[in-house]
Design a protein around this motif. Structure first.
Motif, PDB file in Angstrom:
ATOM      1  N   UNK A 129      52.908  21.847  45.625  1.00 42.44           N
ATOM      2  CA  UNK A 129      52.616  22.703  44.481  1.00 42.44           C
ATOM      3  C   UNK A 129      53.899  23.087  43.754  1.00 42.44           C
ATOM      4  N   UNK A 130      54.953  23.381  44.509  1.00 48.28           N
ATOM      5  CA  UNK A 130      56.214  23.788  43.905  1.00 48.28           C
ATOM      6  C   UNK A 130      56.813  22.662  43.067  1.00 48.28           C
ATOM      7  N   UNK A 131      56.725  21.443  43.598  1.00 50.22           N
ATOM      8  CA  UNK A 131      57.251  20.296  42.843  1.00 50.22           C
ATOM      9  C   UNK A 131      56.518  20.138  41.519  1.00 50.22           C
ATOM     10  N   UNK A 136      56.442  21.037  35.614  1.00 54.40           N
ATOM     11  CA  UNK A 136      55.796  21.542  34.395  1.00 54.40           C
ATOM     12  C   UNK A 136      56.697  22.525  33.657  1.00 54.40           C
ATOM     13  N   UNK A 137      57.359  23.406  34.409  1.00 57.57           N
ATOM     14  CA  UNK A 137      58.175  24.450  33.796  1.00 57.57           C
ATOM     15  C   UNK A 137      59.402  23.884  33.098  1.00 57.57           C
ATOM     16  N   UNK A 138      60.071  22.934  33.715  1.00 59.75           N
ATOM     17  CA  UNK A 138      61.358  22.475  33.183  1.00 59.75           C
ATOM     18  C   UNK A 138      61.216  21.426  32.084  1.00 59.75           C
ATOM     19  N   UNK A 139      60.014  20.942  31.808  1.00 61.20           N
ATOM     20  CA  UNK A 139      59.817  20.102  30.617  1.00 61.20           C
ATOM     21  C   UNK A 139      60.236  20.887  29.380  1.00 61.20           C
ATOM     22  N   UNK A 140      59.832  22.147  29.338  1.00 65.69           N
ATOM     23  CA  UNK A 140      60.185  23.023  28.216  1.00 65.69           C
ATOM     24  C   UNK A 140      61.696  23.200  28.133  1.00 65.69           C
ATOM     25  N   UNK A 141      62.347  23.401  29.289  1.00 67.50           N
ATOM     26  CA  UNK A 141      63.801  23.556  29.325  1.00 67.50           C
ATOM     27  C   UNK A 141      64.498  22.346  28.716  1.00 67.50           C
ATOM     28  N   UNK A 142      64.153  21.165  29.236  1.00 69.50           N
ATOM     29  CA  UNK A 142      64.843  19.952  28.805  1.00 69.50           C
ATOM     30  C   UNK A 142      64.592  19.655  27.334  1.00 69.50           C
ATOM     31  N   UNK A 143      63.383  19.898  26.866  1.00 67.45           N
ATOM     32  CA  UNK A 143      63.096  19.662  25.452  1.00 67.45           C
ATOM     33  C   UNK A 143      63.983  20.545  24.577  1.00 67.45           C
ATOM     34  N   UNK A 144      64.088  21.821  24.898  1.00 70.56           N
ATOM     35  CA  UNK A 144      64.883  22.742  24.086  1.00 70.56           C
ATOM     36  C   UNK A 144      66.374  22.448  24.187  1.00 70.56           C
ATOM     37  N   UNK A 279      48.512  26.134  36.519  1.00 71.56           N
ATOM     38  CA  UNK A 279      47.479  25.104  36.381  1.00 71.56           C
ATOM     39  C   UNK A 279      47.984  23.771  36.909  1.00 71.56           C
ATOM     40  N   UNK A 280      49.237  23.439  36.573  1.00 71.90           N
ATOM     41  CA  UNK A 280      49.821  22.191  37.069  1.00 71.90           C
ATOM     42  C   UNK A 280      50.128  22.313  38.554  1.00 71.90           C
ATOM     43  N   UNK A 285      45.648  20.333  36.166  1.00 76.12           N
ATOM     44  CA  UNK A 285      46.042  19.384  35.128  1.00 76.12           C
ATOM     45  C   UNK A 285      47.395  18.803  35.512  1.00 76.12           C
ATOM     46  N   UNK A 286      47.807  17.741  34.832  1.00 72.92           N
ATOM     47  CA  UNK A 286      49.088  17.099  35.133  1.00 72.92           C
ATOM     48  C   UNK A 286      50.186  17.677  34.260  1.00 72.92           C
ATOM     49  N   UNK A 287      51.428  17.554  34.734  1.00 69.90           N
ATOM     50  CA  UNK A 287      52.567  18.029  33.963  1.00 69.90           C
ATOM     51  C   UNK A 287      52.682  17.262  32.648  1.00 69.90           C
TER      52      UNK A 287
END
Length: 386
Positions: A129-131, A136-144, A279-280, A285-287
């Motif tokens: 679950x943590x992975x 999911x969380x760091x997609x936002x980080x990398x995009x920004x 949710x992910x 749902x998927x990341x």
């Protein structure tokens, strides 16, 4: 086949839900008024507080990297890009040069990513679950982060967003360049309170009076935006759930649009993106499917700065609106370029996935990542450029 979505997180306070809708809408309008009042106080106070030291202050932040770091760290500490972007609008109205404010806005985009990354730590007890949650969380980080790497150099070299936003202001203002309007109804309803505070501090030195106004405005803006988000969630949570259910798995355009709409409804990109993480993490749902939805959240959060700009009149009204348009154009263009170009599109989800695998094996890496990216690296950069 559309993925089944069950929304169980980020619910509004139970006490708010019990209040009649009419009362909640009235409270919301009152909080909007408080936010606009806070912007007026910050702008007026910033102008007073920096009048004697403006050159030194602006020279300190004139380095674009320093401006980026200020916006990034402030947002990471407050955990609200909406709050920081509104404060930046007010500071521009108080005399902060637009060239310094633009990197601050870019930094605010990175800083807001910390919230959903912290949320992912809630799954740290279960490796799988943590992975997924950290991914999911760091997609936002990398995009920004990629958006800053691409657009900050372009801004430094060509003034890209300064020119785009200036053109947008001219279109909206029908060619006005100094004063947006001879009469501003928002100014009319907020100026009595601002003048009352001004009269109460009239016996103090301008610098101290300005500092007090800024502090009052900061407290008021944090309070109002925090409770605006809670009340909006209590009013819109059912609609937001419906948007979410219909968004994921229906293609990138639907995902981006739905992320924008949902963030407009709850007035917080941190809420929207943090909602995705559990949710992910729970495998609902998927990341990869939330990637477009996250990008839409970046666009939706721009509404707060635009609302804040409406509170400004006078010589700097056009500049206040311009920095709000910078926020909007930057986020829209980042989505168009990074998601629109196929050879860049997969970089954020791919890097976040690889990082999540390492963090799942060594959980301390997750804490080190948050501390390093959002605090230690910015501090190191400050030491280098100062």
């Amino acid at each position: 086949m559309q993925e089944k979505v069950v929304v169980t997180a980020v619910l509004p306070p139970a006490g708010l839900v019990k209040l009649p809708k009419a009362i909640r809408w009235t409270l919301l309008l009152g909080l909007v008024y408080c936010m606009l009042l806070a912007v007026g106080l910050i702008g007026n106070g910033f102008k007073l507080a920096t009048e004697a030291h403006a050159r030194e202050l602006f020279e300190y932040a004139a380095n674009p990297v320093m401006g980026l770091i200020i916006g990034m760290v402030c947002t990471a500490l407050i955990q609200s890009s909406s709050t920081v972007s509104s404060i930046i609008v007010a500071m521009v109205a108080g005399g902060l040069p637009i060239s310094i404010a633009i990197p601050m806005m870019m930094g605010a985009n990175i800083g807001t990513s910390i919230t959903n990354t912290i949320v992912s730590l809630g799954h740290i007890g279960n490796k799988i679950e943590f992975q997924r949650a950290f991914n999911a969380a760091t997609i936002h980080d990398f995009f920004n982060i990629f958006a800053v790497f691409i657009f900050l150099p372009l801004e430094i070299m060509f003034g890209l967003f300064e020119h785009i936003s200036s053109a947008m202001v001219n279109i909206v203002a029908l060619g006005a360049t100094s004063e947006m309007s001879s009469f501003n109804p928002i100014k009319a309803v907020t100026s009595p309170i601002v003048d009352l505070v001004k009269d109460g501090l009239s016996g103090m030195q301008p610098t101290y009076s300005g500092i007090i106004k800024v502090l009052l405005g900061l407290g008021l803006i944090i309070f109002s935006i925090t409770w605006m988000g809670k009340i909006m969630k209590s009013l819109m949570i059912g609609r937001a759930q419906e948007v979410l259910k219909n968004a994921l798995g229906r293609g990138p355009i639907t995902g981006i649009t739905s992320g924008t709409v949902m963030t407009l409804l709850v007035q917080s990109s941190s809420t929207t993106t943090s909602l995705m993480v559990p949710l992910v993490g729970n495998g609902i749902v998927s990341a990869r499917s939330i990637y477009p939805f996250t990008l839409g959240a970046n666009i939706g959060t721009c509404i707060t700065a635009l609302i804040a700009a409406l509170a400004i009149v006078g010589p700097n009204a056009a500049l206040a609106l311009q920095i709000a348009f910078v926020h909007l154009s930057y986020n829209v263009l980042a989505v168009i370029v990074i998601y629109g170009l196929w050879f860049i599109r997969e970089w954020p989800p791919s890097l976040s996935y690889r990082l999540s695998l390492k963090v799942a094996d060594q959980k301390l890496y997750g804490v080190a990542y948050i501390a390093g990216v959002f605090f230690l690296l910015p501090l190191g950069a400050v030491l280098l450029v100062s």
